[in-house]
Design an enzyme around this catalytic site. Sequence first.
Site: not given
Length: 387
Positions: A38, A128, A176, A226
């Site tokens: 994060h 995830g 990602d 999120y």
Amino acid sequence: MDITHLIDEAKNGLQDTFGLEATHIAAAPGRVNLIGEHIDYCDGFVLPFALEQNIIIAAKANGTSTVRIASSQGSDPVEIDVSGEIPEAEPKWANYPRGVMQYFREQTSCTLPGFDAYITSNVPSGGGLSSSAAFELATATLLEGLTGIKLDTKTKALLCQKAEHNYAHCPCGIMDQFASAFGEKDRLVMIDCQSGEPTLVPFENPDLTVIVANTCVAHELSDGGYASRRKATEDGLQTIGKSSWRQVSMADVDAAKEQMGDVVYQRSRHVVGEIQRTMGAAKALEANDFDTLGSLMYASHASLRDDFEVSCEELDIMVEIAQSLGKDGGVIGSRMTGGGFGGSTVTLCESSKANSIVAALTNQYTERTGITPEIFLSRPSQGARLL
Ligand code: GLA
């Protein structure tokens, strides 16, 4: 299922569904993040790698302006008109390729060819582990093959991130898509999210093994958890009055505590701490200082649980079990990985004890939660490519 079987399944699927022999096969992996959670949307550093698990798309141009996509998940083939703008539509899963096709077209000004495609995957979905980024990168890579237009890797990853923002409505960072695009065998993808540059870091010590443990629960997911975390970090930075989190110290965060309120303060403390931890982890890894690396992983988990509040009971239990096995049991460090609210943990351990650790995690997690987890050993692997 290993990759050879997955590829065969995709080719056979294309044959059975559309009667076609594949001319192009694209593969793109999911990712796991060792540390740096994060903070990819906070100019931080992150340390993911590309998994051995991939999404595979087998395809052939069909000479029309319609794309037809079927998948081993069993849904009916989806038809997409690619002669003009490609809007969002139902079913939701097809918005990933829709978004990627739209932005590929915009980026390259090409006329998209119609094609038929069949998708298979062994990236656990909802685990995830970025099955969505894998799907985006596999689509973009397939389009490179079908059009003959090769994008530079960064452009390709950013285009996929844009699809995730605007077609899947998840305001994700760049981790990602970069991990899936730039990943290489035996390399971590250290990303400086301020400069937007990845650096490949060797990770080939045979004595080290990474265990990915999918808790097989997914809470809330993209129901705003999120986005609200991301918003809190933006509010925090604004209150501190600096232009990037990279210029912010813990003292700056503490000084702004009153003005921020408790929640934004906690989120901000996580960001600054996690940036420091990730930089420390990269150094510790280089120096083979596994004690430090392990402590940083546990501290990262605690911060995600207590300050950023994106963990959940099941993730905490999985990390607790790993931590209780301890150094004697061969565990170096463990933490939740990815966006959180369920999904997976990442555990770094001594290779010689990896199998017994997997057994202990599986048994104890099942005993405590009643849920059977999905746990596998993992090594950094190749990023998105045509096969
Ligand atoms: C999701 C997002 C990433 C990153 C992680 C948390 O996976 O897609 O951009 O923010 O969560 O580190």
